[in-house]
Design an enzyme around this catalytic site. Structure first.
Site, PDB file in Angstrom:
ATOM      1  N   ARG A 102       0.880  -1.185   0.000  1.00 32.73           N
ATOM      2  CA  ARG A 102       0.000   0.000   0.000  1.00 32.73           C
ATOM      3  C   ARG A 102       0.906   1.219   0.000  1.00 32.73           C
ATOM      4  O   ARG A 102       1.658   1.440   0.955  1.00 32.73           O
ATOM      5  CB  ARG A 102      -0.900  -0.014   1.237  1.00 32.73           C
ATOM      6  CG  ARG A 102      -1.575   1.317   1.458  1.00 32.73           C
ATOM      7  CD  ARG A 102      -2.692   1.256   2.463  1.00 32.73           C
ATOM      8  NE  ARG A 102      -3.844   0.557   1.914  1.00 32.73           N
ATOM      9  CZ  ARG A 102      -5.055   0.559   2.455  1.00 32.73           C
ATOM     10  NH1 ARG A 102      -5.275   1.221   3.581  1.00 32.73           N
ATOM     11  NH2 ARG A 102      -6.048  -0.092   1.890  1.00 32.73           N
ATOM     12  N   HIS A 129      -7.226   0.754  -6.466  1.00 35.04           N
ATOM     13  CA  HIS A 129      -7.442  -0.134  -5.316  1.00 35.04           C
ATOM     14  C   HIS A 129      -8.110  -1.413  -5.840  1.00 35.04           C
ATOM     15  O   HIS A 129      -9.284  -1.675  -5.577  1.00 35.04           O
ATOM     16  CB  HIS A 129      -8.329   0.586  -4.295  1.00 35.04           C
ATOM     17  CG  HIS A 129      -8.310  -0.007  -2.923  1.00 35.04           C
ATOM     18  ND1 HIS A 129      -7.535  -1.100  -2.582  1.00 35.04           N
ATOM     19  CD2 HIS A 129      -8.985   0.342  -1.784  1.00 35.04           C
ATOM     20  CE1 HIS A 129      -7.731  -1.391  -1.303  1.00 35.04           C
ATOM     21  NE2 HIS A 129      -8.610  -0.532  -0.805  1.00 35.04           N
ATOM     22  N   GLN A 132     -10.061  -3.954  -3.590  1.00 34.78           N
ATOM     23  CA  GLN A 132     -11.362  -3.462  -3.137  1.00 34.78           C
ATOM     24  C   GLN A 132     -12.431  -3.737  -4.193  1.00 34.78           C
ATOM     25  O   GLN A 132     -13.523  -4.226  -3.883  1.00 34.78           O
ATOM     26  CB  GLN A 132     -11.262  -1.952  -2.867  1.00 34.78           C
ATOM     27  CG  GLN A 132     -12.552  -1.340  -2.356  1.00 34.78           C
ATOM     28  CD  GLN A 132     -12.912  -1.844  -0.978  1.00 34.78           C
ATOM     29  OE1 GLN A 132     -12.078  -1.854  -0.075  1.00 34.78           O
ATOM     30  NE2 GLN A 132     -14.148  -2.278  -0.788  1.00 34.78           N
ATOM     31  N   ASP A 224     -17.257   7.111  -1.348  1.00 38.76           N
ATOM     32  CA  ASP A 224     -15.989   6.933  -0.613  1.00 38.76           C
ATOM     33  C   ASP A 224     -15.674   8.276   0.054  1.00 38.76           C
ATOM     34  O   ASP A 224     -16.322   9.297  -0.221  1.00 38.76           O
ATOM     35  CB  ASP A 224     -14.888   6.503  -1.601  1.00 38.76           C
ATOM     36  CG  ASP A 224     -13.542   6.223  -0.924  1.00 38.76           C
ATOM     37  OD1 ASP A 224     -13.518   6.028   0.312  1.00 38.76           O
ATOM     38  OD2 ASP A 224     -12.511   6.210  -1.634  1.00 38.76           O
TER      39      ASP A 224
HETATM   40  N1   CP Z   1     -11.196  -0.362   2.315  1.00 37.61           N
HETATM   41  C1   CP Z   1      -9.921  -0.443   2.734  1.00 37.61           C
HETATM   42  O1   CP Z   1      -8.980  -0.641   1.970  1.00 37.61           O
HETATM   43  O2   CP Z   1      -9.794  -0.321   4.084  1.00 37.61           O
HETATM   44  P1   CP Z   1      -8.407  -0.098   4.865  1.00 37.61           P
HETATM   45  O3   CP Z   1      -7.880   1.249   4.431  1.00 37.61           O
HETATM   46  O4   CP Z   1      -8.797  -0.127   6.311  1.00 37.61           O
HETATM   47  O5   CP Z   1      -7.460  -1.188   4.487  1.00 37.61           O
HETATM   48  N1  NVA Z   2      -9.903   6.591  -1.332  1.00 35.76           N
HETATM   49  C1  NVA Z   2      -9.539   6.139  -0.014  1.00 35.76           C
HETATM   50  C2  NVA Z   2      -9.774   4.671   0.119  1.00 35.76           C
HETATM   51  C3  NVA Z   2      -9.476   4.079   1.469  1.00 35.76           C
HETATM   52  C4  NVA Z   2      -9.656   2.599   1.523  1.00 35.76           C
HETATM   53  C5  NVA Z   2      -8.079   6.489   0.261  1.00 35.76           C
HETATM   54  O1  NVA Z   2      -7.252   6.352  -0.641  1.00 35.76           O
HETATM   55  O2  NVA Z   2      -7.782   6.923   1.370  1.00 35.76           O
END
Ligand code: CP
Ligand code: NVA
Length: 309
Positions: A102, A129, A132, A224
């Site tokens: 990440r 992502h 997801q 989101d």
């Molecule tokens: N939705 C998601 O990726 O959650 P986290 O940021 O908690 O991993």
């Molecule tokens: N768009 C958000 C998603 C978190 C899972 C971020 O990048 O913070």
């Protein structure tokens, strides 16, 4: 499965997305049958940002498949500062069986995949992502019985989650309407790529600024956070700009009968979604969260264990 990394849904064919969803559903139905699929394998997890769902689903997923995961937080490896991305990729290739990362920059994931000799999985970047979106369409298929032909409306910030949803929807023949404030639309290159794929599978992708138009008759309303990780300094300004894009009861009322409310979480009640919608019967957000585990296990089994070969 022809791919060796999961960097973007755009690298996957329709058949590969379906293979992941089908395997995830099988693993969910019968987890014991897969308890040795990754026996004694190790996943290195690199986190430049916080995480609940991604961290726990990958770590629990590895344990449930008979393997093990190691969490490397920002202060553990300081990727790109203490050591280059390329050197980290090559070091981990000699010790682990896969990398989940990440990152802030999407390029870091691309670089990890380029330099690693082991599979690299994108656990969220500023651009996408993919894990997801896989869990999201697993959830949609469970709740609505199909993905093909459904209509998903995404309301809010055109971000990493939007990009992966558009890519996945296109391959599955699901139509998407996106409504964002002007200046916050998804990346035009991603829109163009997703639209081309959608057209091949009989679906459409509309991107605009009008919430009413986007949500009218939709089967799924998705939102989101208005300020993604790394955009915290913009939060107060964004809250003002995004206020007309809040998903509330009136937005849900304009969707189709029985429409689902979806959110990747973490949610900010009173901002992108009201408390009543978040807690309503339409909300499948915790089913979505739980499906991260099953989708992740399928990706891990396919990429690290060769389950698809
Ligand atoms: N939705 C998601 O990726 O959650 P986290 O940021 O908690 O991993
Ligand atoms: N768009 C958000 C998603 C978190 C899972 C971020 O990048 O913070």
């Amino acid at each position: 499965m022809t791919i060796s990394d999961l960097v973007s849904i755009h690298d996957l064919s329709r058949e590969e997305v379906l293979e992941i969803l089908d395997l995830a559903a099988r693993i969910k139905r019968d987890p014991v049958a897969f308890q040795d699929a990754l026996s004694r394998r190790t996943l290195a997890m690199i986190f430049e940002k916080p995480s609940l769902r991604t961290r726990v689903s990958f770590e629990a997923g590895m344990t449930q498949l008979g393997g093990h995961a190691i969490c490397l937080g920002p202060s553990d490896i300081s990727m790109g500062r203490r050591e280059s991305v390329a050197d980290i990729a090559r070091t981990l290739s000699g010790m682990a069986d896969g990398i989940m990362a990440r990152t802030f920059s999407h390029q870091a994931i691309v670089d990890l995949a380029q330099h690693a000799a082991i599979p690299v999985i994108n656990g969220l970047s500023d651009r996408s992502h993919p894990c997801q979106a896989l869990a999201d369409f697993l959830t949609i298929r469970e709740a609505l019985g199909r993905c093909e032909g459904i209509r998903l409306a995404y309301v809010g910030d055109g971000n990493n989650v939007t990009h992966s949803l558009m890519y996945a929807a296109a391959r599955l023949g699901a139509s998407v309407s996106v409504a964002t404030p002007p200046g916050y639309a998804p990346d035009p290159d991603v829109v163009r790529q997703a639209r081309e794929v959608a057209a091949r599978f009989g679906a459409t992708l509309a991107v605009g600024h009008n919430v009413d138009e986007a949500v009218a008759g939709a089967d799924v309303i998705y939102t989101d956070t208005w300020a993604s990780m790394g955009q915290e300094a913009e939060h107060d300004e964004r809250v003002v700009v995004f206020r007309p894009y809040q998903v509330d009861a009136s937005v849900m009322a304009r969707a189709g009968k029985g429409a689902l409310f979806m959110h990747c979480l973490p949610a900010h009640r009173g901002e992108e979604v009201t408390d009543d919608v978040f807690e309503s019967k339409a909300s499948v957000v915790f089913q979505q969260a739980a499906n991260r585990l099953h989708a992740q296990k399928a990706v891990l089994a396919l990429l690290l264990g060769g389950a698809g070969r």
